[in-house]
Design a protein around this motif. Structure first.
Motif, PDB file in Angstrom:
ATOM      1  N   VAL A  38      18.468 -21.531  28.280  1.00 28.80           N
ATOM      2  CA  VAL A  38      17.287 -20.699  28.544  1.00 28.80           C
ATOM      3  C   VAL A  38      17.615 -19.224  28.317  1.00 28.80           C
ATOM      4  CG1 VAL A  38      15.692 -19.940  30.339  1.00 28.80           C
ATOM      5  CG2 VAL A  38      16.247 -22.364  30.116  1.00 28.80           C
ATOM      6  N   LEU A  39      18.756 -18.773  28.832  1.00 28.64           N
ATOM      7  CA  LEU A  39      19.131 -17.368  28.656  1.00 28.64           C
ATOM      8  C   LEU A  39      19.396 -17.033  27.192  1.00 28.64           C
ATOM      9  CD1 LEU A  39      21.505 -16.913  31.738  1.00 28.64           C
ATOM     10  CD2 LEU A  39      19.149 -16.116  31.488  1.00 28.64           C
ATOM     11  N   LEU A  43      17.521 -14.287  24.834  1.00 23.67           N
ATOM     12  CA  LEU A  43      18.243 -13.280  24.044  1.00 23.67           C
ATOM     13  C   LEU A  43      17.787 -13.294  22.589  1.00 23.67           C
ATOM     14  CD1 LEU A  43      20.520 -11.162  23.905  1.00 23.67           C
ATOM     15  CD2 LEU A  43      22.114 -13.046  23.444  1.00 23.67           C
ATOM     16  N   LEU A  44      17.559 -14.480  22.038  1.00 24.19           N
ATOM     17  CA  LEU A  44      17.059 -14.573  20.662  1.00 24.19           C
ATOM     18  C   LEU A  44      15.674 -13.946  20.535  1.00 24.19           C
ATOM     19  CD1 LEU A  44      18.183 -18.184  19.687  1.00 24.19           C
ATOM     20  CD2 LEU A  44      19.061 -16.029  18.753  1.00 24.19           C
ATOM     21  N   ALA A  77      27.821  -7.342  18.758  1.00 22.12           N
ATOM     22  CA  ALA A  77      27.188  -7.173  20.073  1.00 22.12           C
ATOM     23  C   ALA A  77      26.417  -8.426  20.478  1.00 22.12           C
ATOM     24  CB  ALA A  77      26.262  -5.958  20.043  1.00 22.12           C
ATOM     25  N   PHE A  78      25.697  -9.025  19.524  1.00 15.24           N
ATOM     26  CA  PHE A  78      24.931 -10.229  19.846  1.00 15.24           C
ATOM     27  C   PHE A  78      25.870 -11.383  20.215  1.00 15.24           C
ATOM     28  CE2 PHE A  78      22.806 -14.183  18.752  1.00 15.24           C
ATOM     29  CZ  PHE A  78      21.588 -14.042  19.400  1.00 15.24           C
ATOM     30  N   SER A  82      25.917 -13.229  23.881  1.00 12.83           N
ATOM     31  CA  SER A  82      25.662 -14.666  24.030  1.00 12.83           C
ATOM     32  C   SER A  82      26.776 -15.354  24.813  1.00 12.83           C
ATOM     33  CB  SER A  82      25.511 -15.311  22.651  1.00 12.83           C
ATOM     34  OG  SER A  82      26.717 -15.198  21.908  1.00 12.83           O
ATOM     35  N   LEU A  83      28.004 -14.864  24.699  1.00 11.91           N
ATOM     36  CA  LEU A  83      29.103 -15.449  25.469  1.00 11.91           C
ATOM     37  C   LEU A  83      29.098 -14.965  26.920  1.00 11.91           C
ATOM     38  CD1 LEU A  83      31.974 -15.214  22.822  1.00 11.91           C
ATOM     39  CD2 LEU A  83      30.714 -17.254  23.533  1.00 11.91           C
ATOM     40  N   ILE A  84      28.739 -13.714  27.122  1.00  9.56           N
ATOM     41  CA  ILE A  84      28.707 -13.176  28.488  1.00  9.56           C
ATOM     42  C   ILE A  84      27.647 -13.878  29.332  1.00  9.56           C
ATOM     43  CG2 ILE A  84      28.201 -11.086  29.828  1.00  9.56           C
ATOM     44  CD1 ILE A  84      29.462  -9.468  27.559  1.00  9.56           C
TER      45      ILE A  84
END
Length: 467
Positions: A38-39, A43-44, A77-78, A82-84
């Motif tokens: 979901v997160l 972000l996308l 940055a993206f 996405s990993l954070i």
């Protein structure tokens, strides 16, 4: 055994939670993956909205995204963001399902030990700088023919890459450690007691997350084993986060200056040897510092609170008065009733010096018998006979069945008074005997109109009620 001393190592911390069940790690993993998806979708959406509202051409960014070019600041940055996002996804899942407190995923202290994290970061950075200096010196002495020349970056791009490498990469490293060394180690450790399972089983998943060739994946596997062992040995993720962050920051800072290719997936034997040696020295240094500082490796489960009973209230005795006397045979001599049977631990111990023991002594001699209850007065004479209920005038007390008899005994029986009904059936309330009843009704063996026979308790027709 943990059932006795209740000491839990890092990989067993999930079992220190009283509400732990074997299925909770599975549910936490499923819920964490759902939150992460979901997160990531959010972000996308944010990225697409920013691209549509921007006046710049998004074509180059799409090409860089398809190739996962980490040298591009936007893609870099993206990727880091996405990993954070794994950190909040795992935290939300742990808040809902467990284990709790969520800080158990960080260390045996239930939180990040920030001072220890700083010490580990300084130690790891020192070792990595020495390793980098040695590698650079060896490269100058024995240059490789295929070594690429440094790439000059634009100043703006360089500053953005440096900022991301210094401030975002540590969170990316922490996110991976929370998932692979935090949650997975504790999930496996909740099912399997030996720490080797918790250290080694997450390694393949961590290696598959890095798309390198076999030598590069071997390098990643060595790092995963060392990070897992340090986590178990120091009782927390601080050492693994520090080593992981310093390693990635070093690579991306060098990549920002164009000294290394951050997109390379090829490993080398020399690189593997240098990496193994660097990790070994870093591990020895951190473990020695941890032993010297006495870093906790286990967590002691809090014992269940003891049930506290309220104390018995002691009645206050005014000055010059004594407590109520104890009756004979009740409690020990000299102890008032309110003090009998109270536990000494409740603070109500009886002090005989405050009271006169003679007042509480039982009476001398045998216990007197209870007084006899006098018999109640009873009437001597029976109540006057009542007329037969079947006679409307009240003149005759002979039942209809006895009327019409011509014998003398029948006449006497007809003239005999009928005793009033006794409160107790069959007993005379005055004389305590059977009253003189009426004549027998007609029937077999009893001629019509014959009276009761005389005898003890059965007076004849001419006897008085008192006998």
């Amino acid at each position: 055994m943990e059932q006795v001393d209740r000491q839990f190592e890092f990989h067993r911390l999930a079992r220190s939670w009283p509400q732990h069940r074997w299925w909770r790690p599975l549910l936490t993993a499923l819920l964490g993956v759902a939150f992460y998806l979901v997160l990531t979708i959010l972000l996308l959406i944010v990225g697409v909205v920013l691209a549509l509202t921007s006046s710049t051409d998004v074509g180059p960014y799409l090409d860089a995204a398809a190739a996962i070019d980490l040298a591009d600041p936007v893609i870099f940055a993206f990727t880091l963001a996405s990993l954070i996002l794994m950190i909040p996804a795992l935290a939300l899942a742990a808040l809902i399902v467990g284990p709790r407190p969520v800080g158990l995923l960080s260390s045996v202290a239930g939180r990040i030990r920030w001072r220890w994290l700083g010490v580990c970061a300084v130690a790891a950075l020192s070792v990595f700088l020495v390793s980098l200096a040695l590698s650079t010196g060896i490269g100058f002495l024995f240059p490789e023919e295929s070594a690429a020349a440094p790439v000059q970056q634009d100043t703006t791009i360089l500053l953005v890459l440096l900022a991301l490498s210094l401030f975002a990469v540590p969170f990316q490293a922490a996110a991976e450690e929370y998932v692979f060394r935090g949650f997975l180690m504790q999930a496996i450790g909740s099912w399997l007691r030996h720490p080797a399972f918790a250290i080694l089983l997450p390694v393949p998943l961590f290696v598959l997350g890095h798309g390198y060739d076999p030598l590069g994946q071997a390098d990643v596997a060595v790092f995963a084993v060392v990070a897992g062992w340090l986590t178990w040995r120091t009782g927390g993720l601080e050492a693994a986060i520090a080593v992981h962050a310093v390693n990635n920051m070093t690579i991306f800072v060098l990549g920002a200056f164009g000294l290394v290719d951050v997109n390379s997936t090829d490993g080398s034997v020399s690189g593997l040897v240098v990496s193994v040696a660097t990790m070994a020295v870093t591990t020895v240094v951190i473990v020695r510092i941890a032993d010297r500082r006495g870093i906790a490796r286990t967590r002691t489960a809090a014992p269940l609170p003891a049930v506290q009973h309220p104390p018995y209230p002691a009645p206050s005795v005014p000055a010059g008065m004594h407590a109520p006397f104890a009756h004979a045979g009740q409690g020990p001599v000299g102890v008032p009733p309110w003090a009998q049977g109270l536990p000494q631990s409740q603070g109500h111990a009886y002090d005989p010096s405050q009271y006169d023991a003679a007042h509480y002594a039982p009476a001398a001699g045998p216990t007197p018998a209870p007084p006899a209850v006098p018999p109640s007065a009873r009437p001597v004479d029976a109540a006057p006979p009542a007329p037969f209920s079947g006679s409307p005038s009240g003149r005759s007390s002979v039942p209809p069945a006895a009327s019409g008899s011509s014998s003398g005994s029948s006449s006497a029986a007809q003239r005999a008074p009928v005793a009033a009904p006794s409160p107790v059936p069959g007993r005379d309330s005055a004389a305590g005997r059977h009253p003189s009843g009426p004549a027998h009704p007609p029937g077999p063996g009893h001629p019509s109109g014959t009276a009761h026979p005389g005898g003890p308790g059965y007076p004849g027709p001419g006897s008085s009620a008192a006998g």
